[in-house]
Design a protein around this motif. Structure first.
Motif, PDB file in Angstrom:
ATOM      1  N   GLN A 183      59.364 -14.497  58.254  1.00 43.06           N
ATOM      2  CA  GLN A 183      57.696 -14.722  58.518  1.00 43.06           C
ATOM      3  C   GLN A 183      56.971 -13.576  57.468  1.00 43.06           C
ATOM      4  OE1 GLN A 183      56.929 -13.995  62.533  1.00 43.06           O
ATOM      5  NE2 GLN A 183      57.412 -16.188  63.137  1.00 43.06           N
ATOM      6  N   ALA A 184      57.437 -12.453  57.362  1.00 42.66           N
ATOM      7  CA  ALA A 184      56.592 -11.447  56.474  1.00 42.66           C
ATOM      8  C   ALA A 184      56.623 -11.906  55.075  1.00 42.66           C
ATOM      9  CB  ALA A 184      57.197 -10.075  56.431  1.00 42.66           C
ATOM     10  N   PHE A 185      57.969 -12.515  54.539  1.00 39.49           N
ATOM     11  CA  PHE A 185      58.217 -12.846  53.287  1.00 39.49           C
ATOM     12  C   PHE A 185      57.333 -14.232  52.900  1.00 39.49           C
ATOM     13  CE2 PHE A 185      60.393 -13.940  49.465  1.00 39.49           C
ATOM     14  CZ  PHE A 185      60.886 -12.585  48.907  1.00 39.49           C
ATOM     15  N   ILE A 186      57.220 -15.078  54.026  1.00 41.21           N
ATOM     16  CA  ILE A 186      56.251 -16.367  53.812  1.00 41.21           C
ATOM     17  C   ILE A 186      54.803 -15.873  53.442  1.00 41.21           C
ATOM     18  CG2 ILE A 186      55.363 -18.299  54.967  1.00 41.21           C
ATOM     19  CD1 ILE A 186      58.090 -18.552  56.336  1.00 41.21           C
ATOM     20  N   LEU A 187      54.469 -14.830  54.410  1.00 39.81           N
ATOM     21  CA  LEU A 187      53.278 -14.124  54.097  1.00 39.81           C
ATOM     22  C   LEU A 187      52.750 -13.574  52.713  1.00 39.81           C
ATOM     23  CD1 LEU A 187      50.155 -13.497  55.307  1.00 39.81           C
ATOM     24  CD2 LEU A 187      51.322 -11.376  56.194  1.00 39.81           C
ATOM     25  N   PHE A 188      53.960 -13.008  52.275  1.00 38.79           N
ATOM     26  CA  PHE A 188      53.738 -12.677  51.009  1.00 38.79           C
ATOM     27  C   PHE A 188      53.680 -13.521  49.889  1.00 38.79           C
ATOM     28  CE2 PHE A 188      56.487 -11.565  47.283  1.00 38.79           C
ATOM     29  CZ  PHE A 188      55.711 -10.270  46.793  1.00 38.79           C
ATOM     30  N   ILE A 189      54.456 -14.587  50.024  1.00 35.32           N
ATOM     31  CA  ILE A 189      54.245 -15.507  48.680  1.00 35.32           C
ATOM     32  C   ILE A 189      52.890 -16.365  48.986  1.00 35.32           C
ATOM     33  CG2 ILE A 189      54.981 -17.869  48.412  1.00 35.32           C
ATOM     34  CD1 ILE A 189      57.979 -17.051  49.573  1.00 35.32           C
ATOM     35  N   ILE A 190      52.453 -16.472  50.250  1.00 28.84           N
ATOM     36  CA  ILE A 190      51.154 -17.019  50.614  1.00 28.84           C
ATOM     37  C   ILE A 190      49.952 -16.342  49.855  1.00 28.84           C
ATOM     38  CG2 ILE A 190      49.419 -17.475  52.344  1.00 28.84           C
ATOM     39  CD1 ILE A 190      51.398 -18.314  54.043  1.00 28.84           C
ATOM     40  N   ILE A 191      49.950 -14.858  50.164  1.00 33.14           N
ATOM     41  CA  ILE A 191      49.070 -14.045  49.461  1.00 33.14           C
ATOM     42  C   ILE A 191      49.224 -13.954  47.949  1.00 33.14           C
ATOM     43  CG2 ILE A 191      48.481 -11.325  49.413  1.00 33.14           C
ATOM     44  CD1 ILE A 191      49.215 -11.046  52.160  1.00 33.14           C
ATOM     45  N   LEU A 192      50.469 -13.857  47.683  1.00 29.89           N
ATOM     46  CA  LEU A 192      50.577 -14.043  46.114  1.00 29.89           C
ATOM     47  C   LEU A 192      49.968 -15.179  45.436  1.00 29.89           C
ATOM     48  CD1 LEU A 192      52.214 -12.105  44.150  1.00 29.89           C
ATOM     49  CD2 LEU A 192      54.172 -13.598  44.236  1.00 29.89           C
ATOM     50  N   ALA A 193      50.278 -16.236  46.095  1.00 26.45           N
ATOM     51  CA  ALA A 193      49.831 -17.508  45.679  1.00 26.45           C
ATOM     52  C   ALA A 193      48.125 -17.641  45.548  1.00 26.45           C
ATOM     53  CB  ALA A 193      50.209 -18.773  46.381  1.00 26.45           C
ATOM     54  N   LEU A 194      47.561 -17.315  46.703  1.00 23.07           N
ATOM     55  CA  LEU A 194      46.280 -17.184  46.859  1.00 23.07           C
ATOM     56  C   LEU A 194      45.552 -16.411  45.933  1.00 23.07           C
ATOM     57  CD1 LEU A 194      45.905 -17.724  50.701  1.00 23.07           C
ATOM     58  CD2 LEU A 194      45.540 -19.511  48.898  1.00 23.07           C
ATOM     59  N   THR A 195      46.030 -15.067  45.774  1.00 21.67           N
ATOM     60  CA  THR A 195      45.589 -14.206  44.778  1.00 21.67           C
ATOM     61  C   THR A 195      45.626 -14.714  43.204  1.00 21.67           C
ATOM     62  OG1 THR A 195      46.286 -12.213  46.012  1.00 21.67           O
ATOM     63  CG2 THR A 195      45.931 -11.978  43.714  1.00 21.67           C
ATOM     64  N   PHE A 196      46.722 -15.513  43.010  1.00 22.45           N
ATOM     65  CA  PHE A 196      46.838 -16.066  41.788  1.00 22.45           C
ATOM     66  C   PHE A 196      45.711 -17.200  41.412  1.00 22.45           C
ATOM     67  CE2 PHE A 196      48.362 -19.611  39.249  1.00 22.45           C
ATOM     68  CZ  PHE A 196      48.422 -19.089  37.926  1.00 22.45           C
ATOM     69  N   ALA A 197      45.593 -17.759  42.502  1.00 24.61           N
ATOM     70  CA  ALA A 197      44.505 -18.867  42.398  1.00 24.61           C
ATOM     71  C   ALA A 197      43.227 -18.048  42.289  1.00 24.61           C
ATOM     72  CB  ALA A 197      44.618 -19.783  43.605  1.00 24.61           C
ATOM     73  N   GLN A 198      43.061 -17.232  43.010  1.00 26.34           N
ATOM     74  CA  GLN A 198      41.486 -16.475  42.987  1.00 26.34           C
ATOM     75  C   GLN A 198      41.313 -15.953  41.657  1.00 26.34           C
ATOM     76  OE1 GLN A 198      41.331 -13.394  45.895  1.00 26.34           O
ATOM     77  NE2 GLN A 198      38.937 -13.278  45.731  1.00 26.34           N
ATOM     78  N   ASN A 199      42.591 -15.271  41.050  1.00 30.35           N
ATOM     79  CA  ASN A 199      42.394 -14.680  39.669  1.00 30.35           C
ATOM     80  C   ASN A 199      42.090 -15.796  38.721  1.00 30.35           C
ATOM     81  OD1 ASN A 199      42.622 -12.110  38.032  1.00 30.35           O
ATOM     82  ND2 ASN A 199      44.335 -13.370  37.139  1.00 30.35           N
ATOM     83  N   LYS A 200      42.517 -16.907  38.733  1.00 25.21           N
ATOM     84  CA  LYS A 200      42.410 -17.872  37.842  1.00 25.21           C
ATOM     85  C   LYS A 200      41.289 -18.674  38.001  1.00 25.21           C
ATOM     86  CE  LYS A 200      43.872 -21.179  34.827  1.00 25.21           C
ATOM     87  NZ  LYS A 200      44.092 -20.919  33.690  1.00 25.21           N
ATOM     88  N   ILE A 201      40.486 -18.976  39.306  1.00 27.99           N
ATOM     89  CA  ILE A 201      39.347 -19.366  39.110  1.00 27.99           C
ATOM     90  C   ILE A 201      37.943 -18.624  38.988  1.00 27.99           C
ATOM     91  CG2 ILE A 201      37.704 -20.631  40.924  1.00 27.99           C
ATOM     92  CD1 ILE A 201      40.268 -21.594  42.307  1.00 27.99           C
ATOM     93  N   PHE A 202      38.175 -17.401  39.779  1.00 32.18           N
ATOM     94  CA  PHE A 202      37.047 -16.493  39.695  1.00 32.18           C
ATOM     95  C   PHE A 202      37.113 -15.392  38.376  1.00 32.18           C
ATOM     96  CE2 PHE A 202      37.364 -17.641  44.185  1.00 32.18           C
ATOM     97  CZ  PHE A 202      36.072 -18.218  44.249  1.00 32.18           C
ATOM     98  N   GLY A 203      38.487 -15.077  38.003  1.00 31.43           N
ATOM     99  CA  GLY A 203      38.594 -14.291  36.803  1.00 31.43           C
ATOM    100  C   GLY A 203      37.774 -14.568  35.759  1.00 31.43           C
ATOM    101  N   GLU A 204      38.156 -15.890  35.254  1.00 30.61           N
ATOM    102  CA  GLU A 204      37.432 -16.382  34.153  1.00 30.61           C
ATOM    103  C   GLU A 204      36.033 -16.341  34.228  1.00 30.61           C
ATOM    104  OE1 GLU A 204      38.867 -20.288  33.896  1.00 30.61           O
ATOM    105  OE2 GLU A 204      41.097 -19.813  33.493  1.00 30.61           O
ATOM    106  N   ARG A 205      35.379 -16.307  35.414  1.00 28.83           N
ATOM    107  CA  ARG A 205      33.984 -16.128  35.538  1.00 28.83           C
ATOM    108  C   ARG A 205      33.299 -14.737  35.325  1.00 28.83           C
ATOM    109  NH1 ARG A 205      31.933 -20.964  37.305  1.00 28.83           N
ATOM    110  NH2 ARG A 205      33.584 -22.613  37.790  1.00 28.83           N
ATOM    111  N   VAL A 206      34.100 -13.653  35.121  1.00 24.17           N
ATOM    112  CA  VAL A 206      33.950 -12.289  35.198  1.00 24.17           C
ATOM    113  C   VAL A 206      33.060 -12.122  33.850  1.00 24.17           C
ATOM    114  CG1 VAL A 206      34.565  -9.907  35.311  1.00 24.17           C
ATOM    115  CG2 VAL A 206      35.456 -11.540  36.858  1.00 24.17           C
ATOM    116  N   PHE A 207      32.119 -11.290  33.893  1.00 26.95           N
ATOM    117  CA  PHE A 207      31.601 -10.895  32.705  1.00 26.95           C
ATOM    118  C   PHE A 207      31.647  -9.673  32.294  1.00 26.95           C
ATOM    119  CE2 PHE A 207      27.690  -9.265  30.471  1.00 26.95           C
ATOM    120  CZ  PHE A 207      27.951  -9.976  29.059  1.00 26.95           C
ATOM    121  N   TYR A 208      32.274  -9.180  31.152  1.00 27.02           N
ATOM    122  CA  TYR A 208      32.856  -7.690  31.036  1.00 27.02           C
ATOM    123  C   TYR A 208      31.757  -7.017  29.908  1.00 27.02           C
ATOM    124  CZ  TYR A 208      37.164  -8.347  33.749  1.00 27.02           C
ATOM    125  OH  TYR A 208      37.989  -8.716  34.684  1.00 27.02           O
ATOM    126  N   GLY A 209      30.836  -7.739  29.606  1.00 26.07           N
ATOM    127  CA  GLY A 209      29.874  -7.197  28.839  1.00 26.07           C
ATOM    128  C   GLY A 209      30.036  -7.078  27.313  1.00 26.07           C
TER     129      GLY A 209
END
Length: 390
Positions: A364-390
Motif C-alpha cells: 500500500q505504501a509503495f502504491i501511495l509512493f507511485i501515486i505521489i510521484l505521478a501527481l507531482t510529475f503532472a503538477q510540475n508539467k502543468i504548473f511548472g511551465e507557467r512559472v515566471f522566473y523574471g
C-alpha cells in the motif's frame, strides 16, 4: 626536431588529464556523504519496502508471493486498472492539445479547444469506469482512503496558500507591530502537532458550548457534531441531500481536520511569501505607478507573476505533505466518524499496526509512493511551465 617538440606536448596533455581525474575524484568525495545519507535513508527504505511487499510478511518474513499484495489492494480487474490509468493519460493529452495543438492552422484555437473538450470527456468517463471496476475488485478499505486523501489535499492546499498570500502582502506593508504579527502567525507551525490537535478536538467538540458550535450559532446554524459526524459536510451544513458519492464531498469530521491543516501551515507559507516579496525590486512598483497602475493592478501584474516560483514551490510541497499527513489526523479521528477521515497514510498504518500485515502495508505504501510521484510529475508539467522566473 619534430620529435623533440611533440614529446613535451604529449606529457603536457597527460599531466592535464591527471589533474582532471584528481578534480573529479575530489568532487565525488565532496558529494559522497550526501550520496551515502540519501542511499541509506531514502533509496534503501524504498527498495526494502518493495522487497517486503513481495512477501507474505506478518511480523516475520514469510513466503514469496510476487504481486499478490498489489492485486489484493487494487483487485485483479486489469481492464479497470488500464481504463483508470488511461483516463489520466487522456487528461494529459487534452491539456497538451489545449495548450499547444493546431496552432499552424486557421481557427486552430477553436479546434484545439473542441478537441481537448472531447478528449477530456472521454478521459473522465474512462477514469470513472475504471475506478468503479477497481473498487469492486480491490480492497475497499484502502481504496476508500484515496478519495478522502484527495478531499483533504484539495481542501487544504489552495486555502492555506491563498490566505498566506493575503497575510504576507498585508504584513509586507509598513504597519505597526509588523515583527510581532510575523512571529504570531508562525507559532502554529512550530507548536507541537499533538498538543494543538488535542486543542482542536476540544474546539470541534459536539457539545453546544464548544467554540465551533458557538461560532456557527452566530449565523443561525448548528449545533453540529463536527469530528463525530460521518455525513458529508454539504449535506449537514447546507442541506444538499441530492448529492451522492464522490460529489457529496468530504465528511464534516474531515472538514474539521482540514481547518486544522489550514491553521497550521498558514504561518509557514506566510513567512516564505514574505521572503519572496522582499526579493521583488521596488523599481518595478515605481514604474507601474508611473504608468498609472493602482494597488490591485500592481498586485495582479507585478506581485503575482514574480511570486509564481514561490507559489509553485509551496503548492508542490504542500500537496506532497497532505498525501503523507498523519499525526494530527491520527489524534483527531474518532470511531464515530466511521472511517471518513482515514486518509491513505492512516489506512496504511492500520494495516501495519492493527492487522500486523507488514507486507501488505508495504505494498500500500509503495502504491501511495507511485501515486505521489505521478501527481507531482503532472503538477510540475502543468504548473511548472507557467512559472515566471523574471
Amino acid at each position: 626536431m619534430a620529435t623533440t617538440e611533440s614529446t613535451p606536448n604529449k606529457y603536457h596533455k597527460k599531466r592535464f588529464r591527471w589533474l582532471d581525474v584528481k578534480e573529479h575524484i575530489m568532487g565525488y568525495l565532496f558529494i559522497l556523504p550526501a550520496v551515502v545519507i540519501i542511499t541509506m535513508f531514502g533509496l534503501f527504505p524504498i527498495g526494502y519496502a518493495f522487497y517486503m511487499s513481495m512477501h507474505h510478511w506478518r511480523v516475520r518474513q514469510g513466503d514469496f508471493i510476487g504481486l499478490a499484495n498489489y492485486t489484493k489492494a487494487l483487485g485483479d480487474d486489469y481492464i479497470g486498472l488500464l481504463l483508470f490509468i488511461g483516463g489520466f493519460a487522456l487528461l494529459m493529452i487534452a491539456y497538451l492539445v489545449w495548450t499547444s495543438g493546431f496552432k499552424s492552422i486557421s481557427n486552430g484555437k477553436l479546434v484545439a479547444w473542441l478537441t481537448s473538450l472531447v478528449v477530456l470527456a472521454i478521459g473522465f468517463y474512462s477514469i470513472s469506469t475504471g475506478w468503479g471496476r477497481i473498487f469492486a475488485a480491490g480492497d475497499t478499505r484502502f481504496l476508500d482512503a484515496l478519495p478522502i486523501t484527495f478531499y483533504y489535499s484539495l481542501g487544504t492546499v489552495p486555502a492555506e496558500i491563498a490566505i498566506a498570500l493575503v497575510l504576507a502582502y498585508i504584513l509586507f506593508q509598513k504597519i505597526r507591530g509588523q515583527e510581532f504579527f510575523r512571529m504570531l502567525y508562525f507559532l502554529p507551525y512550530i507548536t507541537p502537532v499533538v498538543a494543538t490537535a488535542v486543542v482542536f478536538r476540544t474546539i470541534f467538540s459536539p457539545r453546544d458550548v464548544s467554540l465551533a458550535n458557538q461560532a456557527v450559532a452566530l449565523i443561525g446554524k448548528g449545533p453540529f457534531k463536527w469530528l463525530f459526524e460521518s455525513k458529508p459536510f454539504n449535506v449537514v451544513f447546507f442541506g444538499l441531500e441530492n448529492l451522492e458519492g464522490f460529489f457529496a464531498g468530504p465528511s464534516m469530521a474531515l472538514v474539521s481536520i482540514i481547518f486544522f491543516g489550514i491553521w497550521t501551515y498558514i504561518g509557514y507559507n506566510t513567512v516564505i511569501f514574505l521572503a519572496g516579496l522582499g526579493s521583488i525590486p521596488s523599481d518595478l512598483y515605481e514604474a507601474a505607478e508611473i504608468d498609472g497602475a493602482g494597488g490591485w493592478q500592481k498586485f495582479r501584474h507585478v506581485t503575482l507573476p514574480l511570486l509564481s516560483p514561490v507559489t509553485f514551490y509551496l503548492a508542490l510541497v504542500a500537496f506532497i505533505g497532505t498525501f503523507k499527513a498523519f499525526n494530527h489526523i491520527f489524534v483527531m479521528r474518532v470511531p464515530s466518524a466511521l472511517g471518513t477521515v482515514n486518509t491513505t497514510s492512516i489506512a496504511i498504518f492500520d494495516t501495519f499496526y492493527k492487522m500486523n500485515q507488514f507486507g501488505y502495508a508495504a505494498a500500500q505504501a509503495f502504491i501511495l509512493f507511485i501515486i505521489i510521484l505521478a501527481l507531482t510529475f503532472a503538477q510540475n508539467k502543468i504548473f511548472g511551465e507557467r512559472v515566471f522566473y523574471g
